[in-house]
Design a protein around this motif. Sequence first.
Motif, mmCIF file in Angstrom:
data_model
loop_
_atom_site.group_PDB
_atom_site.id
_atom_site.type_symbol
_atom_site.label_atom_id
_atom_site.label_comp_id
_atom_site.label_asym_id
_atom_site.label_seq_id
_atom_site.Cartn_x
_atom_site.Cartn_y
_atom_site.Cartn_z
ATOM 1 N N TYR A 36 43.716 37.272 33.104
ATOM 2 C CA TYR A 36 42.841 38.377 33.449
ATOM 3 C C TYR A 36 43.440 39.127 34.633
ATOM 4 N N ARG A 41 37.345 45.579 43.788
ATOM 5 C CA ARG A 41 35.961 46.020 43.567
ATOM 6 C C ARG A 41 35.605 46.177 42.085
ATOM 7 N N LYS A 42 36.350 45.492 41.235
ATOM 8 C CA LYS A 42 36.062 45.512 39.799
ATOM 9 C C LYS A 42 35.935 44.087 39.282
ATOM 10 N N GLY A 43 35.373 43.945 38.078
ATOM 11 C CA GLY A 43 35.363 42.639 37.440
ATOM 12 C C GLY A 43 36.689 42.383 36.751
ATOM 13 N N PRO A 44 36.996 41.124 36.447
ATOM 14 C CA PRO A 44 38.232 40.796 35.736
ATOM 15 C C PRO A 44 38.234 41.392 34.333
ATOM 16 N N GLU A 45 39.413 41.840 33.886
ATOM 17 C CA GLU A 45 39.551 42.345 32.525
ATOM 18 C C GLU A 45 40.633 41.536 31.822
ATOM 19 N N TYR B 35 29.354 33.681 36.799
ATOM 20 C CA TYR B 35 30.374 33.071 37.641
ATOM 21 C C TYR B 35 30.174 33.538 39.077
ATOM 22 N N GLN B 37 32.304 34.256 42.545
ATOM 23 C CA GLN B 37 33.645 34.450 43.086
ATOM 24 C C GLN B 37 33.538 34.581 44.597
ATOM 25 N N LEU B 88 30.796 37.416 45.320
ATOM 26 C CA LEU B 88 30.654 38.350 44.206
ATOM 27 C C LEU B 88 30.170 37.538 43.011
ATOM 28 N N LEU B 90 29.558 37.448 39.135
ATOM 29 C CA LEU B 90 30.048 38.124 37.941
ATOM 30 C C LEU B 90 29.318 37.620 36.706
ATOM 31 N N PHE B 105 33.828 40.904 31.340
ATOM 32 C CA PHE B 105 33.097 40.824 32.603
ATOM 33 C C PHE B 105 32.521 42.174 33.021
ATOM 34 N N GLY B 106 31.418 42.104 33.757
ATOM 35 C CA GLY B 106 30.906 43.256 34.463
ATOM 36 C C GLY B 106 31.619 43.420 35.789
ATOM 37 N N ALA B 107 31.222 44.444 36.537
ATOM 38 C CA ALA B 107 31.866 44.733 37.816
ATOM 39 C C ALA B 107 31.361 43.831 38.939
#
Lengths: 112, 114
Positions: A36, A41-45, B35, B37, B88, B90, B105-107
């Motif tokens: 990933y 400031r973003k979620g994992p992709e 999750y 983080q 954070l 998630l 995942f979301g932000a």
Amino acid sequence: QKEVEQDPGPLSVPEGAIVSLNCTYSNSAFQYFMWYRQYSRKGPELLMYTYSSGNKEDGRFTAQVDKSSKYISLFIRDSQPSDSATYLCAMTTQGGSEKLVFGKGMKLTVNP
Amino acid sequence: EAGVTQSPTHLIKTRGQQATLRCSPISGHTSVYWYQQALGLGLQFLLWYDEGEERNRGNFPPRFSGRQFPNYSSELNVNALELEDSALYLCASRTGTTGANVLTFGAGSRLTVL
């Protein structure tokens, strides 16, 4: 011993460099391996996904899995500043419904 | 197609308070994962919901709880907040429970406990 170990870095390379990111694991039941990418400031992709051993290539990215050594790698060729992010390895057992176990993530900076 | 959406984006609480975080999965996805983080710790599995039921939980105390609603959205509740809960959070979703567990995942919701 943690199930998944990943050097957190940070790693800084010049643009165009080949980058190698690695994870080791202890659970021999892991069958699915993922990488990933997480920008600030973003979620994992999801970047790459591999089942069992072998290589998988997608553009500039190559994922390798060596189950005999319990070692996975992600290679980035011709690295770009836009590749600057945190890269997390993740893995899970066969069956698919189990939780993903993540490495701590490696922070990569590609300098122009 | 809308991705996984989480709210609020940021949340500031004080020790002892309760926090509620919300997640809407991708349309058609029935499984929701949470999750945590935290800095230096990577992603730690909290909870997994599927079809309205809690299927698995990680190594977190019972003050971390949640639920999944009939529309598959989910809520994470953290009671009696402690400073180390700052992280954070998630949410991720996937379709069904078969095949590889590839999560979207979301932000995230950033919780700060003062």
